[in-house]
Design a protein around this motif. Sequence first.
Motif, PDB file in Angstrom:
ATOM      1  N   ASN A  94       0.809  -1.218   0.000  1.00 44.52           N
ATOM      2  CA  ASN A  94       0.000   0.000   0.000  1.00 44.52           C
ATOM      3  C   ASN A  94       0.843   1.269   0.000  1.00 44.52           C
ATOM      4  OD1 ASN A  94       0.911   0.337   2.609  1.00 44.52           O
ATOM      5  ND2 ASN A  94      -1.009  -0.264   3.573  1.00 44.52           N
ATOM      6  N   GLY A  95       2.176   1.127  -0.131  1.00 42.40           N
ATOM      7  CA  GLY A  95       3.065   2.272  -0.197  1.00 42.40           C
ATOM      8  C   GLY A  95       3.444   2.864   1.142  1.00 42.40           C
ATOM      9  N   SER A  96       3.011   2.265   2.243  1.00 47.70           N
ATOM     10  CA  SER A  96       3.270   2.846   3.559  1.00 47.70           C
ATOM     11  C   SER A  96       4.326   2.088   4.367  1.00 47.70           C
ATOM     12  CB  SER A  96       1.973   2.905   4.369  1.00 47.70           C
ATOM     13  OG  SER A  96       1.572   1.607   4.759  1.00 47.70           O
ATOM     14  N   TYR A  97       4.879   1.032   3.831  1.00 40.59           N
ATOM     15  CA  TYR A  97       5.808   0.210   4.598  1.00 40.59           C
ATOM     16  C   TYR A  97       7.214   0.808   4.580  1.00 40.59           C
ATOM     17  CZ  TYR A  97       1.857  -2.862   4.168  1.00 40.59           C
ATOM     18  OH  TYR A  97       0.586  -3.361   4.204  1.00 40.59           O
ATOM     19  N   GLN A  98       7.944   0.575   5.651  1.00 44.10           N
ATOM     20  CA  GLN A  98       9.285   1.133   5.802  1.00 44.10           C
ATOM     21  C   GLN A  98      10.302   0.275   5.044  1.00 44.10           C
ATOM     22  OE1 GLN A  98      10.599   1.462   9.852  1.00 44.10           O
ATOM     23  NE2 GLN A  98      12.463   2.553   9.302  1.00 44.10           N
ATOM     24  N   THR A  99      11.075   0.932   4.192  1.00 45.41           N
ATOM     25  CA  THR A  99      12.088   0.243   3.390  1.00 45.41           C
ATOM     26  C   THR A  99      13.279  -0.141   4.252  1.00 45.41           C
ATOM     27  OG1 THR A  99      11.429   1.437   1.410  1.00 45.41           O
ATOM     28  CG2 THR A  99      13.638   0.481   1.408  1.00 45.41           C
ATOM     29  N   ASP A 100      13.740  -1.372   4.076  1.00 48.64           N
ATOM     30  CA  ASP A 100      14.942  -1.858   4.751  1.00 48.64           C
ATOM     31  C   ASP A 100      16.136  -1.753   3.805  1.00 48.64           C
ATOM     32  OD1 ASP A 100      16.318  -3.093   6.952  1.00 48.64           O
ATOM     33  OD2 ASP A 100      16.307  -4.963   5.810  1.00 48.64           O
ATOM     34  N   GLU A 101      15.928  -2.161   2.537  1.00 50.19           N
ATOM     35  CA  GLU A 101      17.008  -2.111   1.536  1.00 50.19           C
ATOM     36  C   GLU A 101      16.383  -2.000   0.154  1.00 50.19           C
ATOM     37  OE1 GLU A 101      21.033  -4.646   0.349  1.00 50.19           O
ATOM     38  OE2 GLU A 101      19.471  -5.624   1.529  1.00 50.19           O
ATOM     39  N   ASP A 102      16.803  -1.008  -0.613  1.00 49.93           N
ATOM     40  CA  ASP A 102      16.234  -0.750  -1.937  1.00 49.93           C
ATOM     41  C   ASP A 102      17.256  -1.058  -3.017  1.00 49.93           C
ATOM     42  OD1 ASP A 102      15.171   0.239  -4.305  1.00 49.93           O
ATOM     43  OD2 ASP A 102      14.429   2.092  -3.413  1.00 49.93           O
ATOM     44  N   LEU A 103      17.022  -2.138  -3.754  1.00 50.48           N
ATOM     45  CA  LEU A 103      17.888  -2.550  -4.863  1.00 50.48           C
ATOM     46  C   LEU A 103      17.077  -2.607  -6.165  1.00 50.48           C
ATOM     47  CD1 LEU A 103      19.737  -5.434  -2.972  1.00 50.48           C
ATOM     48  CD2 LEU A 103      20.585  -3.126  -3.401  1.00 50.48           C
ATOM     49  N   LEU A 104      16.034  -1.797  -6.248  1.00 43.92           N
ATOM     50  CA  LEU A 104      15.169  -1.820  -7.429  1.00 43.92           C
ATOM     51  C   LEU A 104      15.895  -1.346  -8.683  1.00 43.92           C
ATOM     52  CD1 LEU A 104      11.813  -0.554  -5.900  1.00 43.92           C
ATOM     53  CD2 LEU A 104      12.339  -2.872  -6.683  1.00 43.92           C
ATOM     54  N   ASP A 105      16.848  -0.437  -8.545  1.00 53.28           N
ATOM     55  CA  ASP A 105      17.572   0.082  -9.704  1.00 53.28           C
ATOM     56  C   ASP A 105      18.821  -0.721 -10.028  1.00 53.28           C
ATOM     57  OD1 ASP A 105      15.746   2.080 -10.261  1.00 53.28           O
ATOM     58  OD2 ASP A 105      16.710   3.512  -8.905  1.00 53.28           O
ATOM     59  N   THR A 106      18.887  -1.948  -9.526  1.00 48.78           N
ATOM     60  CA  THR A 106      19.993  -2.853  -9.834  1.00 48.78           C
ATOM     61  C   THR A 106      19.433  -4.021 -10.642  1.00 48.78           C
ATOM     62  OG1 THR A 106      19.744  -4.340  -7.931  1.00 48.78           O
ATOM     63  CG2 THR A 106      20.983  -2.268  -7.568  1.00 48.78           C
ATOM     64  N   PRO A 107      20.284  -4.854 -11.210  1.00 53.06           N
ATOM     65  CA  PRO A 107      19.767  -6.033 -11.932  1.00 53.06           C
ATOM     66  C   PRO A 107      18.913  -6.957 -11.059  1.00 53.06           C
ATOM     67  CG  PRO A 107      22.062  -5.647 -12.500  1.00 53.06           C
ATOM     68  CD  PRO A 107      21.735  -4.698 -11.376  1.00 53.06           C
TER      69      PRO A 107
END
Length: 166
Positions: A94-107
């Motif tokens: 729902n877009g409200s959760y706290q990010t732990d690690e963001d690797l979306l812009d990696t392979p």
Amino acid sequence: MIYGNINNEFFEQQTAILPKPLQSALRFLKETDLANHEPGKFDISLNGVPAILQVLDLTTSPRETLRPEIHRKNIDVQFLAAGGPEEAGFYSDNGSYQTDEDLLDTPRDILFYHNDPDTAEGRIAMNVGTYAIYFPWDVHIPAIQSGSTAAPIRKIVVKVPMDACL
């Protein structure tokens, strides 16, 4: 999220209503002996659509040791080829959760969320032949141990590009 088993009597009907790349992914899982495939990451083609095959040998773990994850560019088709049992957790992003690690812009195309004990989370039982299809809005937690005992599993993940299904 879509959940089923390749040995279900309704497999063909369930598969027929899906976008062609997901149909191809499920048929690939049904027709390929992945329990005996070498582990690793492989580029494959699903009727002309480039996809990624991951063959993983894992051990299930207690839920609290695992991080919820999502992918944005790929649809995850996860499949239990051997071992288990395994459970998989899921809930809607729902877009409200706290990010732990963001690797979306990696392979890897993956984002991990912090565990939040207040999040309402569903669970599915994964036995051999079971698949779960996770879309970019489906937070998922794979490889959860069933009961109090960890189990070895052969987990297959087919990553299908989201844009191929639109």
